[in-house]
Design a protein around this motif. Structure first.
Motif, PDB file in Angstrom:
ATOM      1  N   ILE A  46       0.823  -1.210   0.000  1.00 15.99           N
ATOM      2  CA  ILE A  46       0.000   0.000   0.000  1.00 15.99           C
ATOM      3  C   ILE A  46       0.863   1.269   0.000  1.00 15.99           C
ATOM      4  O   ILE A  46       0.449   2.295  -0.544  1.00 15.99           O
ATOM      5  CB  ILE A  46      -0.961   0.007   1.217  1.00 15.99           C
ATOM      6  CG1 ILE A  46      -0.184  -0.008   2.536  1.00 15.99           C
ATOM      7  CG2 ILE A  46      -1.918  -1.170   1.143  1.00 15.99           C
ATOM      8  CD1 ILE A  46      -1.081   0.085   3.758  1.00 15.99           C
ATOM      9  N   ALA A  47       2.071   1.170   0.564  1.00 18.81           N
ATOM     10  CA  ALA A  47       2.947   2.343   0.562  1.00 18.81           C
ATOM     11  C   ALA A  47       3.484   2.624  -0.831  1.00 18.81           C
ATOM     12  O   ALA A  47       3.765   3.781  -1.174  1.00 18.81           O
ATOM     13  CB  ALA A  47       4.104   2.130   1.534  1.00 18.81           C
ATOM     14  N   SER A  48       3.624   1.576  -1.654  1.00 10.19           N
ATOM     15  CA  SER A  48       4.158   1.778  -3.004  1.00 10.19           C
ATOM     16  C   SER A  48       3.197   2.534  -3.905  1.00 10.19           C
ATOM     17  O   SER A  48       3.603   3.024  -4.957  1.00 10.19           O
ATOM     18  CB  SER A  48       4.502   0.430  -3.630  1.00 10.19           C
ATOM     19  OG  SER A  48       3.337  -0.351  -3.839  1.00 10.19           O
ATOM     20  N   VAL A  49       1.919   2.636  -3.514  1.00  5.72           N
ATOM     21  CA  VAL A  49       0.927   3.363  -4.318  1.00  5.72           C
ATOM     22  C   VAL A  49       0.284   4.488  -3.512  1.00  5.72           C
ATOM     23  O   VAL A  49      -0.833   4.912  -3.805  1.00  5.72           O
ATOM     24  CB  VAL A  49      -0.160   2.401  -4.847  1.00  5.72           C
ATOM     25  CG1 VAL A  49       0.421   1.443  -5.858  1.00  5.72           C
ATOM     26  CG2 VAL A  49      -0.825   1.643  -3.700  1.00  5.72           C
ATOM     27  N   SER A  50       0.962   4.970  -2.489  1.00  8.18           N
ATOM     28  CA  SER A  50       0.439   6.048  -1.650  1.00  8.18           C
ATOM     29  C   SER A  50       1.268   7.313  -1.825  1.00  8.18           C
ATOM     30  O   SER A  50       2.370   7.290  -2.397  1.00  8.18           O
ATOM     31  CB  SER A  50       0.445   5.621  -0.174  1.00  8.18           C
ATOM     32  OG  SER A  50      -0.412   4.518   0.052  1.00  8.18           O
ATOM     33  N   ASP A  51       0.739   8.386  -1.323  1.00  8.24           N
ATOM     34  CA  ASP A  51       1.432   9.672  -1.362  1.00  8.24           C
ATOM     35  C   ASP A  51       2.617   9.622  -0.394  1.00  8.24           C
ATOM     36  O   ASP A  51       2.443   9.299   0.790  1.00  8.24           O
ATOM     37  CB  ASP A  51       0.466  10.786  -0.962  1.00  8.24           C
ATOM     38  CG  ASP A  51       1.091  12.165  -1.098  1.00  8.24           C
ATOM     39  OD1 ASP A  51       2.258  12.251  -1.516  1.00  8.24           O
ATOM     40  OD2 ASP A  51       0.406  13.165  -0.793  1.00  8.24           O
ATOM     41  N   PRO A  52       3.836   9.935  -0.848  1.00  8.76           N
ATOM     42  CA  PRO A  52       5.009   9.881   0.049  1.00  8.76           C
ATOM     43  C   PRO A  52       4.869  10.766   1.275  1.00  8.76           C
ATOM     44  O   PRO A  52       5.379  10.419   2.349  1.00  8.76           O
ATOM     45  CB  PRO A  52       6.156  10.357  -0.850  1.00  8.76           C
ATOM     46  CG  PRO A  52       5.703  10.083  -2.238  1.00  8.76           C
ATOM     47  CD  PRO A  52       4.218  10.271  -2.224  1.00  8.76           C
ATOM     48  N   VAL A  53       4.201  11.912   1.134  1.00  8.65           N
ATOM     49  CA  VAL A  53       4.002  12.794   2.292  1.00  8.65           C
ATOM     50  C   VAL A  53       3.161  12.098   3.354  1.00  8.65           C
ATOM     51  O   VAL A  53       3.444  12.175   4.554  1.00  8.65           O
ATOM     52  CB  VAL A  53       3.348  14.117   1.850  1.00  8.65           C
ATOM     53  CG1 VAL A  53       3.076  15.003   3.072  1.00  8.65           C
ATOM     54  CG2 VAL A  53       4.240  14.841   0.844  1.00  8.65           C
ATOM     55  N   ALA A  54       2.109  11.394   2.914  1.00  7.54           N
ATOM     56  CA  ALA A  54       1.258  10.663   3.854  1.00  7.54           C
ATOM     57  C   ALA A  54       2.026   9.530   4.513  1.00  7.54           C
ATOM     58  O   ALA A  54       1.816   9.235   5.697  1.00  7.54           O
ATOM     59  CB  ALA A  54       0.028  10.120   3.128  1.00  7.54           C
ATOM     60  N   ILE A  55       2.923   8.895   3.776  1.00  8.93           N
ATOM     61  CA  ILE A  55       3.736   7.811   4.360  1.00  8.93           C
ATOM     62  C   ILE A  55       4.625   8.364   5.458  1.00  8.93           C
ATOM     63  O   ILE A  55       4.705   7.807   6.560  1.00  8.93           O
ATOM     64  CB  ILE A  55       4.571   7.130   3.267  1.00  8.93           C
ATOM     65  CG1 ILE A  55       3.677   6.487   2.213  1.00  8.93           C
ATOM     66  CG2 ILE A  55       5.492   6.078   3.883  1.00  8.93           C
ATOM     67  CD1 ILE A  55       4.441   5.938   1.024  1.00  8.93           C
ATOM     68  N   ASN A  56       5.318   9.466   5.175  1.00 11.68           N
ATOM     69  CA  ASN A  56       6.234  10.053   6.155  1.00 11.68           C
ATOM     70  C   ASN A  56       5.499  10.612   7.363  1.00 11.68           C
ATOM     71  O   ASN A  56       6.057  10.653   8.467  1.00 11.68           O
ATOM     72  CB  ASN A  56       7.069  11.159   5.501  1.00 11.68           C
ATOM     73  CG  ASN A  56       8.016  10.615   4.448  1.00 11.68           C
ATOM     74  OD1 ASN A  56       8.494   9.481   4.549  1.00 11.68           O
ATOM     75  ND2 ASN A  56       8.299  11.411   3.417  1.00 11.68           N
ATOM     76  N   ASN A  57       4.251  11.023   7.179  1.00 10.24           N
ATOM     77  CA  ASN A  57       3.464  11.561   8.301  1.00 10.24           C
ATOM     78  C   ASN A  57       2.765  10.463   9.095  1.00 10.24           C
ATOM     79  O   ASN A  57       2.045  10.768  10.049  1.00 10.24           O
ATOM     80  CB  ASN A  57       2.422  12.553   7.782  1.00 10.24           C
ATOM     81  CG  ASN A  57       3.069  13.818   7.247  1.00 10.24           C
ATOM     82  OD1 ASN A  57       4.203  14.164   7.622  1.00 10.24           O
ATOM     83  ND2 ASN A  57       2.367  14.516   6.361  1.00 10.24           N
ATOM     84  N   GLY A  58       2.929   9.198   8.672  1.00  3.82           N
ATOM     85  CA  GLY A  58       2.314   8.095   9.393  1.00  3.82           C
ATOM     86  C   GLY A  58       0.832   7.934   9.145  1.00  3.82           C
ATOM     87  O   GLY A  58       0.130   7.323   9.960  1.00  3.82           O
ATOM     88  N   GLN A  59       0.331   8.476   8.035  1.00  2.00           N
ATOM     89  CA  GLN A  59      -1.099   8.387   7.745  1.00  2.00           C
ATOM     90  C   GLN A  59      -1.475   7.094   7.023  1.00  2.00           C
ATOM     91  O   GLN A  59      -2.654   6.779   6.902  1.00  2.00           O
ATOM     92  CB  GLN A  59      -1.520   9.586   6.890  1.00  2.00           C
ATOM     93  CG  GLN A  59      -1.302  10.933   7.569  1.00  2.00           C
ATOM     94  CD  GLN A  59      -1.613  12.106   6.662  1.00  2.00           C
ATOM     95  OE1 GLN A  59      -1.992  11.912   5.505  1.00  2.00           O
ATOM     96  NE2 GLN A  59      -1.458  13.325   7.177  1.00  2.00           N
ATOM     97  N   VAL A  60      -0.494   6.368   6.525  1.00  2.99           N
ATOM     98  CA  VAL A  60      -0.748   5.118   5.813  1.00  2.99           C
ATOM     99  C   VAL A  60      -0.644   3.964   6.800  1.00  2.99           C
ATOM    100  O   VAL A  60       0.426   3.689   7.352  1.00  2.99           O
ATOM    101  CB  VAL A  60       0.253   4.915   4.653  1.00  2.99           C
ATOM    102  CG1 VAL A  60      -0.004   3.592   3.952  1.00  2.99           C
ATOM    103  CG2 VAL A  60       0.168   6.068   3.672  1.00  2.99           C
TER     104      VAL A  60
END
Length: 303
Positions: A46-60
């Motif tokens: 799911i991280a490979s198809v998510s917004d990098p900003v959301a990944i770094n903010n812990g939203q994923v």
């Protein structure tokens, strides 16, 4: 199938409270372990198809956020990846075939208790497991054999793995009785014919284990390609994916917006590279799991 479920339900229902509590506890623990093992893989997907900003903010956490396929687009738009995919398939198929043949051919004589050179040859093989020639002598050796910068260095250099050889020796020793050869030799069967006609057909389980071990090793091979290959047209998949990741990392040049975009692309490529490189193994493994578990258990017990 319905009768089996009914019997299982009745047996669970007639259990003592302590046994039932123990089974429930086991199921909960095993379920928790399964979640701990599977969730990191699911998160990478799911991280490979998510917004990098959301990944770094812990939203994923459970679902993709800001669906984005930029990482996969960057990976597959590189034409070198298809060439490296074919290279890795070649290295895996040819290399695994050579590995399994040589390993089984060496494991058979070392499993024969009456083989006169069994002990010294086993000690020689075990010695290489703990002491190796080193990087520079091996590099010079590959160069003298004219294997440097050729596809064959990727399949011939790791021809036999000692750990896998030990598993194969133990499997043959424990699973194929000596009396079988005595009965075959009475009919005039030679060792070569006995090996190909009897030993190999009875060793399908350990052959599957060796195929999986060697195949995964070849598929993930990185260091030998980095050292012994100079032509990018011969690079394996892992080395090409590594180069793609490095090319898309922020270089520190340009305006702030371009650097940020490079960092976002590099973040997505990092997760996409993991999926691209491991997906074939994940697809094949379930079909070999039954033989794999059985072969490892039998081959790991010393007779």
């Amino acid at each position: 199938m319905a009768q089996k479920k009914t019997k299982l339900h009745r047996s669970f229902g007639t259990q003592a409270p302590a046994d039932r509590l123990f089974d429930i506890f086991n199921y909960l623990v095993l379920g928790l372990v399964a979640v701990c093992v599977l969730y990191p893989l699911y998160f990478i997907v799911i991280a490979s198809v998510s917004d990098p900003v959301a990944i770094n903010n812990g939203q994923v956490a459970l679902w993709p956020v800001g669906f984005n396929t930029t990482g996969y687009e960057k990976i597959f738009e590189n034409t070198k990846i298809w060439r490296s995919y074919s290279n890795t398939i070649f290295y895996t198929v040819v290399g695994t075939t050579i590995n399994v043949i040589l390993t089984m051919m060496l494991a058979y004589p070392l499993s024969r208790k009456n083989f006169f050179a069994r002990k010294p040859l086993t000690l020689f093989v075990m010695f290489t497991m703990y002491f190796q020639g080193g990087l520079i002598p091996t590099y010079l050796w590959m160069n003298d054999l004219h294997l440097y910068n050729t596809p064959w260095v990727m399949v011939l250099l790791p021809a036999i793995n000692v750990f896998n050889l030990i598993i194969a020796i133990n499997y043959i020793s424990n699973s194929i009785p000596e009396e079988l050869y005595e009965a075959a030799s009475i009919d005039g069967c030679s060792h070569i014919r006995y090996f190909f006609s009897i030993v190999l057909p009875l060793s399908k389980t350990i052959v599957v284990v060796l195929v999986l071990y060697y195949g995964v090793a070849h598929w993930n091979e990185f260091m030998n390609g980095l050292i012994y290959l100079r032509d990018e047209g011969l690079y394996p998949l892992q080395l090409t994916l590594r180069n793609i990741l490095l090319q898309n990392q922020a270089s520190g040049l340009g305006d702030v917006d371009s650097i940020i975009e490079q960092q976002k692309a590099a973040e997505l490529i990092k997760y996409g590279v993991i999926i691209v490189s491991t997906l074939p193994v994940l697809v094949i493994y379930p079909f070999l799991q039954k033989h794999f578990a059985k072969g490892v258990m039998v081959g790991s017990v010393k007779g």
